[in-house]
Design a protein around this motif. Structure first.
Motif, PDB file in Angstrom:
ATOM      1  N   ARG A 114       0.845  -1.208   0.000  1.00 38.05           N
ATOM      2  CA  ARG A 114       0.000   0.000   0.000  1.00 38.05           C
ATOM      3  C   ARG A 114       0.872   1.247   0.000  1.00 38.05           C
ATOM      4  O   ARG A 114       0.632   2.206  -0.735  1.00 38.05           O
ATOM      5  N   LEU A 115       1.903   1.207   0.842  1.00 35.59           N
ATOM      6  CA  LEU A 115       2.769   2.382   0.961  1.00 35.59           C
ATOM      7  C   LEU A 115       3.477   2.664  -0.364  1.00 35.59           C
ATOM      8  O   LEU A 115       3.554   3.832  -0.795  1.00 35.59           O
ATOM      9  N   ALA A 116       3.985   1.610  -1.023  1.00 34.37           N
ATOM     10  CA  ALA A 116       4.693   1.818  -2.296  1.00 34.37           C
ATOM     11  C   ALA A 116       3.745   2.446  -3.318  1.00 34.37           C
ATOM     12  O   ALA A 116       4.122   3.377  -4.044  1.00 34.37           O
ATOM     13  N   THR A 117       2.513   1.965  -3.367  1.00 34.09           N
ATOM     14  CA  THR A 117       1.537   2.488  -4.329  1.00 34.09           C
ATOM     15  C   THR A 117       1.214   3.954  -4.010  1.00 34.09           C
ATOM     16  O   THR A 117       1.203   4.820  -4.900  1.00 34.09           O
ATOM     17  N   LEU A 118       0.965   4.235  -2.737  1.00 32.65           N
ATOM     18  CA  LEU A 118       0.598   5.600  -2.331  1.00 32.65           C
ATOM     19  C   LEU A 118       1.761   6.575  -2.513  1.00 32.65           C
ATOM     20  O   LEU A 118       1.559   7.750  -2.829  1.00 32.65           O
ATOM     21  N   TYR A 119       2.969   6.078  -2.303  1.00 30.44           N
ATOM     22  CA  TYR A 119       4.169   6.914  -2.437  1.00 30.44           C
ATOM     23  C   TYR A 119       4.263   7.482  -3.851  1.00 30.44           C
ATOM     24  O   TYR A 119       4.528   8.674  -4.045  1.00 30.44           O
ATOM     25  N   TYR A 151       2.335  12.090  -8.102  1.00 31.06           N
ATOM     26  CA  TYR A 151       1.722  12.134  -9.438  1.00 31.06           C
ATOM     27  C   TYR A 151       2.403  11.174 -10.421  1.00 31.06           C
ATOM     28  O   TYR A 151       2.679  11.504 -11.560  1.00 31.06           O
ATOM     29  N   ARG A 152       2.700   9.967  -9.920  1.00 31.79           N
ATOM     30  CA  ARG A 152       3.261   8.926 -10.797  1.00 31.79           C
ATOM     31  C   ARG A 152       2.380   7.676 -10.710  1.00 31.79           C
ATOM     32  O   ARG A 152       2.864   6.603 -10.367  1.00 31.79           O
ATOM     33  N   PRO A 153       1.079   7.796 -10.991  1.00 33.73           N
ATOM     34  CA  PRO A 153       0.187   6.656 -10.779  1.00 33.73           C
ATOM     35  C   PRO A 153       0.518   5.477 -11.702  1.00 33.73           C
ATOM     36  O   PRO A 153       0.151   4.338 -11.407  1.00 33.73           O
ATOM     37  N   GLU A 181      13.862  -4.647 -17.045  1.00 29.74           N
ATOM     38  CA  GLU A 181      13.818  -4.058 -18.391  1.00 29.74           C
ATOM     39  C   GLU A 181      12.510  -4.416 -19.095  1.00 29.74           C
ATOM     40  O   GLU A 181      11.893  -3.585 -19.768  1.00 29.74           O
ATOM     41  N   GLU A 182      12.083  -5.700 -18.940  1.00 30.60           N
ATOM     42  CA  GLU A 182      10.855  -6.142 -19.621  1.00 30.60           C
ATOM     43  C   GLU A 182       9.628  -5.379 -19.114  1.00 30.60           C
ATOM     44  O   GLU A 182       8.732  -5.025 -19.874  1.00 30.60           O
ATOM     45  N   ILE A 183       9.577  -5.148 -17.802  1.00 23.20           N
ATOM     46  CA  ILE A 183       8.430  -4.411 -17.235  1.00 23.20           C
ATOM     47  C   ILE A 183       8.475  -2.945 -17.647  1.00 23.20           C
ATOM     48  O   ILE A 183       7.451  -2.288 -17.738  1.00 23.20           O
ATOM     49  N   ARG A 184       9.696  -2.466 -17.898  1.00 17.87           N
ATOM     50  CA  ARG A 184      10.017  -1.048 -18.087  1.00 17.87           C
ATOM     51  C   ARG A 184      10.082  -0.400 -16.697  1.00 17.87           C
ATOM     52  O   ARG A 184       9.079  -0.329 -15.979  1.00 17.87           O
ATOM     53  N   PRO A 185      11.269   0.071 -16.343  1.00 14.62           N
ATOM     54  CA  PRO A 185      11.478   0.594 -14.989  1.00 14.62           C
ATOM     55  C   PRO A 185      10.515   1.720 -14.611  1.00 14.62           C
ATOM     56  O   PRO A 185      10.166   1.851 -13.441  1.00 14.62           O
ATOM     57  N   HIS A 186      10.047   2.517 -15.609  1.00 14.21           N
ATOM     58  CA  HIS A 186       9.187   3.635 -15.204  1.00 14.21           C
ATOM     59  C   HIS A 186       7.808   3.153 -14.736  1.00 14.21           C
ATOM     60  O   HIS A 186       7.042   3.922 -14.181  1.00 14.21           O
ATOM     61  N   ASN A 187       7.490   1.839 -14.967  1.00 20.25           N
ATOM     62  CA  ASN A 187       6.224   1.301 -14.455  1.00 20.25           C
ATOM     63  C   ASN A 187       6.364   0.693 -13.064  1.00 20.25           C
ATOM     64  O   ASN A 187       5.372   0.284 -12.455  1.00 20.25           O
ATOM     65  N   LEU A 188       7.582   0.583 -12.601  1.00 18.19           N
ATOM     66  CA  LEU A 188       7.834  -0.230 -11.416  1.00 18.19           C
ATOM     67  C   LEU A 188       7.636   0.584 -10.129  1.00 18.19           C
ATOM     68  O   LEU A 188       8.286   1.611  -9.924  1.00 18.19           O
ATOM     69  N   ALA A 189       6.730   0.083  -9.267  1.00 20.26           N
ATOM     70  CA  ALA A 189       6.519   0.738  -7.967  1.00 20.26           C
ATOM     71  C   ALA A 189       7.510   0.217  -6.941  1.00 20.26           C
ATOM     72  O   ALA A 189       8.061   0.980  -6.150  1.00 20.26           O
ATOM     73  N   ALA A 190       7.726  -1.106  -6.939  1.00 19.33           N
ATOM     74  CA  ALA A 190       8.559  -1.695  -5.886  1.00 19.33           C
ATOM     75  C   ALA A 190       9.030  -3.080  -6.299  1.00 19.33           C
ATOM     76  O   ALA A 190       8.387  -3.763  -7.093  1.00 19.33           O
TER      77      ALA A 190
END
Ligand SMILES: Cc1ncc(COP(=O)(O)O)c(C=O)c1O
Length: 424
Positions: A97-102, A107-109, A173-182
């Motif tokens: 939850r914290l990683a998602t809310l962070y 503004y990086r949903p 890399e496959e996920i693309r780092p800019h999508n990664l929350a944690a």
């Protein structure tokens, strides 16, 4: 039929028929001090007489404040904020939850994918189970888990138990780092891999990548934390400070339900309000009675310098287990760190879990408790993880009973193997 427990004393549990069981796995690798430790029970009794419960939004308590001080002092780096929960699963849920809310706060949903490993185990609640690489425990629950978290899994190379640096890099890399929350990782595995140790180079590389790409590194130290591996925390072996560290099990050593989520100051500072009002929480979390149990446990660990003691006793137990491995062909390997150890077993791929459950049953007949682990034939194992204050004599008794259990499980080791072992 399970035996009915009557009482416990140190590393021993007794049933109502008077049979004694040596606890070779600290319950579920949580009763880290054994049973009936006066330093803990007397503190709890005093607390019970004073007050058992006060709601976390209305009061703090002296044991809770003191426990937070102890934990943040022991933890590496700036893990300076503590949010309490009741179980390892709730702690992991809170970290997710914290990683998602962070990221939402900044503004990086889009940064909402969580990457974990298979094998791994992070808990039985929906988010924690979605994050777990444990197909046996997830079986039948996919409809419930599908919407709980956006989770991707990294898998080890064929024949390996843990993913290496390259596997992690490729998955990110496959996920693309800019999508990664944690990224959530167990420094040393438990129920899923049976004490398979993550390469310290993996943790160090994940720290670098987390800093570069802005995802959070979550260490699941529910089993490995607070001395179990011969260091205060599993991450300490790699010299890595995670952004979030989840502690459970050994924090109150089975005396009360308690877990804790430690958060780096930099992460907490991203919010314009206290973490407790960002995360909300659970009714019983950090109640005074559980806090007293946790404080007494942690003070015991400090007073007896348990991590150093575990380094010594872990070395001793490992040598004894290596001797057993040489004598019993069913044992594939001995793995783990400190007193978070396991025997990897040669499993029958057509029947998993199979041999681990047979061994647990055989051990119970010998008055020894063991914890089965593994998600497939490759990982099938039993955890050998006695209380951290076990004496040498108790560890030797454990190995003697384990030897007898293995002998009762399979025909005697081949004579030449036995003769070889006898010459050591
Ligand atoms: C590494 C790890 N994380 C999380 C959990 C879940 O903890 P709990 O059973 O207290 O919910 C466990 C439990 O075995 C665990 O070993």
């Amino acid at each position: 039929m399970l035996p009915t427990v009557s009482h416990g004393d140190g590393v021993w549990l007794y049933d109502t028929d008077g049979r004694a069981y040596l606890d070779g796995c600290s319950g579920a690798v949580n009763t880290n001090l054994g049973h009936g430790v006066r330093e803990v029970t007397s503190r709890m009794r005093e607390q019970m007489d004073a007050v058992c419960f006060a709601y976390r939004t209305q009061f703090t308590s002296q044991p809770l404040t003191e426990l937070s001080r102890r934990l943040t002092e022991l933890a590496p780096g700036s893990l300076g904020h503590v949010q309490y929960t009741n179980s390892g699963s709730e702690g992991i849920e809170t970290a997710l939850r914290l990683a998602t809310l962070y990221h939402a706060e900044a503004y990086r949903p889009f940064k909402c994918t969580v990457l974990t490993e298979e094998p791994s185990y992070h808990g039985m609640t929906a988010g924690a189970l979605a994050a777990s690489g444990h197909p046996v425990r997830r079986r039948g629950l996919v409809p419930l888990l599908a919407n709980q978290a956006t989770v991707a899994k990294v898998r080890p190379r064929h024949g390996e138990l843990r993913a290496d640096v390259e596997q992690w890099e490729r998955a990110i890399e496959e996920i693309r780092p800019h999508n990664l929350a944690a990224v959530v990782i167990e420094p040393v595995g438990g129920a899923s891999s049976g004490a398979a140790v993550s390469d310290p180079a993996v943790l160090r590389r994940l720290r670098e990548l987390a800093d570069r790409h802005g995802f959070l590194l979550v260490a699941d130290e529910v089993m490995s934390g607070l001395g179990r591996t011969g260091a205060w925390f599993g991450c300490d072996h790699a010299g890595v400070v995670p952004d979030i560290m989840v502690l459970g099990k050994g924090i109150a050593a089975g005396y009360a339900p308690l877990s804790a989520v430690l958060v780096r100051d930099e992460v907490a500072a991203a919010f314009d309000r206290p973490l407790s009002s960002v995360l909300f929480g659970h009714t019983m979390a950090g109640a005074p009675l559980a806090a007293a149990a946790g404080l007494a446990t942690v003070e015991y660990l400090i007073a007896h310098d348990i991590p150093a003691r575990v380094q010594r006793s872990g070395r001793h137990l490992r040598i004894l287990l290596e001797h057993l491995a040489a004598r019993h062909p069913v044992v594939r390997d001995v793995r783990g760190l400190g007193l978070q150890l396991a025997l990897g077993l040669h499993a029958d791929p057509a029947r998993t879990p199979g041999v681990s459950l047979d061994l647990v049953t055989a051990a119970r007949d010998q008055g020894l408790l063991l914890y089965p682990a593994g998600i497939d034939a490759r990982t099938e194992s039993v955890m050998v993880a006695p209380p951290l204050n076990s004496t040498e004599a108790e560890l030797e008794e454990l190995v003697l009973r384990l030897d007898r259990s293995l002998s009762s499980l399979v025909p005697d080791p081949a004579p030449q193997v036995r003769d070889l072992a006898a010459t050591r």
